[in-house]
Design a protein around this motif. Sequence first.
Motif, short mmCIF file in Angstrom:
data_model
loop_
_atom_site.label_atom_id
_atom_site.label_comp_id
_atom_site.label_asym_id
_atom_site.label_seq_id
_atom_site.Cartn_x
_atom_site.Cartn_y
_atom_site.Cartn_z
N UNK A 54 0.85 -1.20 0.00
CA UNK A 54 0.00 0.00 0.00
C UNK A 54 0.88 1.24 0.00
N UNK A 55 1.60 1.47 -1.11
CA UNK A 55 2.59 2.58 -1.15
C UNK A 55 1.97 3.96 -0.98
N UNK A 56 0.70 4.11 -1.31
CA UNK A 56 0.06 5.43 -1.22
C UNK A 56 -0.61 5.68 0.13
N UNK A 57 -0.56 4.71 1.02
CA UNK A 57 -1.22 4.87 2.32
C UNK A 57 -0.49 5.91 3.16
N UNK A 58 -1.27 6.68 3.92
CA UNK A 58 -0.68 7.73 4.76
C UNK A 58 -0.63 7.30 6.24
N UNK A 59 -1.07 6.09 6.53
CA UNK A 59 -1.08 5.63 7.93
C UNK A 59 -0.42 4.26 8.07
#
Length: 400
Positions: A243-248
Amino acid sequence: MESWKVNLISVWFGCFFTGLAISQILPFLPLYVSQLGVTSHEALSMWSGLTFSVTFLVSAIVSPMWGSLADRKGRKLMLLRASLGMAVAILLQAFATNVWQLFFLRAVMGLTSGYIPNAMALVASQAPRERSGWALSTLSTAQISGVIGGPLLGGFLADHVGLRAVFFITALLLTVSFLVTLFLIKEGGRPNVSRGERLSGKAVFASLPYPGLVISLFVTTMVIQMCNGSIGPILALFIKSMAPDSTNIAFLSGMIAAVPGVSALISAPRLGRLGDRIGAHRILLATLFCAMVMFFAMSFVTSPLQLGILRFLLGFADGAMLPAVQTLLLKYSSDRVTGRIFGYNQSFMYLGNVAGPLIGACVSAMAGFRWVFVATAIVVLINLIQLALMLRKRARVPAR
């Protein structure tokens, strides 16, 4: 209420506070090392690993000695020694001014450890044999609860009261363990093992009806801890790769790391009670097989959700494996050497804690994240086959 049940409830709280105290320091240990003046990335990685590992290494060395002393002097005394000793060692860590002092105090912390294995040995020696599986499984939920809550509490406290203050709070929790042990636990008669009657390590194993099986159970304990620890170094990075775009990522990693503990809490007492009815060896073999299947399946996941679900299912097996091993160790050893046997088993547990992260990091560096899960599954499979063969041999060979 029967005295062994009162003791079980009392040491449950002692183990909970001990697990909570130890685990709440680990998440921010690298930050504390950095605060002590270690700045470069390489040095920070090295010192973080050393300060983490030295506690387990020292504990692995001294656990048999504490087990032997417990057989001679009583387990309550060892519980008091461990809780008070660790409280003092952790309190002093708050005053460390350089990383060498922290390293030394973490080693002292390992030297004074042993609350949980002695609590296990106390409960094992007092609970009726037909209920020992349930009792040990119930006690294991205390440590699991502490390990789940510790990192969450430690992170919250570090953010709101500062890193050094967490050491004071941790020492306070261990002092609570000491007071619970001092005032609530009743051991009964002292062990009748004098210094002169103390058996050598060779004589301990010679006194066992199935020494090969006991050693096999030690190895199983090491494998269980190794497999639990092998995923640690790569978990956050593996989740980030999916999930490279996850911010958490940090929150996801914490949730996925903790979720097996939730299912282990559910399964431990139930499978322990089932083991009392159908045999702890059957529970152990079945849960090892389930763990192997789960680790293989994890190598194919494509999302954090899939990984979280599989780790939740893995927790059902995790909650039963170590209590099943301890129940079998109790079954195949006499009261005279129970403390020694549990001490040896704890040494193998600590060795697994050290080896697991090292293996995970090495396999990941050489072959990639997914191969860590495959390698872990293969280790479980080898251990499962070896343990099944030893149990089959035990069924054919009469006790000597």
